[in-house]
Design a protein around this motif. Structure first.
Motif, PDB file in Angstrom:
ATOM      1  N   LYS A  37      -8.104  35.810  -3.872  1.00  0.00           N
ATOM      2  CA  LYS A  37      -6.904  35.021  -4.182  1.00  0.00           C
ATOM      3  C   LYS A  37      -6.473  35.221  -5.647  1.00  0.00           C
ATOM      4  O   LYS A  37      -5.319  35.518  -5.931  1.00  0.00           O
ATOM      5  N   SER A  38      -7.426  35.016  -6.549  1.00  0.00           N
ATOM      6  CA  SER A  38      -7.088  35.133  -7.972  1.00  0.00           C
ATOM      7  C   SER A  38      -6.699  36.578  -8.312  1.00  0.00           C
ATOM      8  O   SER A  38      -5.759  36.812  -9.074  1.00  0.00           O
ATOM      9  N   ALA A  51      -5.165  34.946 -13.763  1.00  0.00           N
ATOM     10  CA  ALA A  51      -6.057  34.093 -12.967  1.00  0.00           C
ATOM     11  C   ALA A  51      -7.469  34.647 -13.108  1.00  0.00           C
ATOM     12  O   ALA A  51      -7.665  35.862 -13.104  1.00  0.00           O
ATOM     13  N   THR A  60     -13.020  29.620  -8.520  1.00  0.00           N
ATOM     14  CA  THR A  60     -11.875  28.742  -8.749  1.00  0.00           C
ATOM     15  C   THR A  60     -12.188  27.355  -8.206  1.00  0.00           C
ATOM     16  O   THR A  60     -12.453  27.186  -7.026  1.00  0.00           O
ATOM     17  N   ASP A  76      -3.183  28.689  -7.016  1.00  0.00           N
ATOM     18  CA  ASP A  76      -4.468  29.285  -6.651  1.00  0.00           C
ATOM     19  C   ASP A  76      -5.403  28.135  -6.267  1.00  0.00           C
ATOM     20  O   ASP A  76      -5.735  27.299  -7.105  1.00  0.00           O
TER      21      ASP A  76
END
Ligand SMILES: Nc1nc2c(ncn2[C@@H]2O[C@H](COP(=O)(O)OP(=O)(O)OP(=O)(O)O)[C@@H](O)[C@H]2O)c(=O)[nH]1
Ligand SMILES: [Mg+2]
Length: 190
Positions: A37-38, A51, A60, A76
């Protein structure tokens, strides 16, 4: 058109209620820990470390808001399947649903990230079913497609279609292949 390079970190929030005020439409990224995701946010925004990414899962911990060109927030979310951070995924989805169906919903779309190399797990299936059933705008983004071949991609598409997913909502990406990011940028532009 969004200028993706014009992006910055805004804030970390413990929940949706603490989103930045007076803001922009939000696009939420969800997916199991370590799915990328990041990394995808960095790649989309042409930044190395906007990120924070890590090879260790569970990095995260809070909802992190990124302002993209004063047009939208990419959010995020903490990875699921990794409870160590104590983030309550059910609570996030409860809140998300409330927000989504409220009049002034800020959440415009949910990007569900799935690892091209792995079978969907129970959480992936739950989330996809949730979005399909509630009619929430979503896009399924397979990550790390540099690691799989064409026949594996077809198999993944087939299993999702069986779940009622519209093939148009599936995108295969790799942060190592910049071309694969364009369809994601188009979705965000829309
Ligand atoms: N080969 C390959 N590796 C990737 C790709 N995207 C992400 N990765 C790697 O996957 C690992 C996890 O990436 P993150 O972006 O930190 O994952 P995350 O989903 O934010 O993880 P959490 O914050 O723990 O939920 C890192 O080592 C990345 O370099 C990709 O498209 N291809
Ligand atoms: Mg992360």
């Amino acid at each position: 058109m969004i200028n993706f390079s014009n992006s910055s970190f805004v804030k970390s929030a413990p929940n949706l209620a603490n989103a930045p005020q007076g803001g922009f439409p939000e696009v939420l990224l969800v997916g199991r820990s370590n799915v990328g995701k990041s990394s995808l946010i960095n790649a989309l925004c042409n930044k190395k470390a906007l990120a924070f990414t890590s090879s260790k899962p569970g990095h995260t911990r809070l909802l992190n808001y990124y302002n993209v060109d004063d047009k939208l927030y990419l959010v995020d979310a903490p990875g699921y399947g990794f409870a160590k951070g104590g983030f309550d995924l059910d609570k996030l989805f409860g809140e998300m649903m409330e927000d989504y169906f409220s009049k002034a919903s800020r959440i415009k779309r949910v990007l569900v990230l799935l690892d091209s190399r792995r079978e969907l797990n129970e959480d992936d299936v739950d989330i996809i079913n949730f979005l399909v059933e509630k009619n929430i705008n979503y896009t399924l983004i397979f990550t790390k497609v540099d690691k799989v071949n064409q026949s594996e991609k077809y198999r993944l598409i087939k299993s999702l279609k069986e779940m009622g997913v519209d093939e148009k909502e599936i995108i295969f990406t790799s942060i190592l292949k910049p071309r694969t990011l364009e369809p994601v940028r188009s979705v965000l532009n829309k």
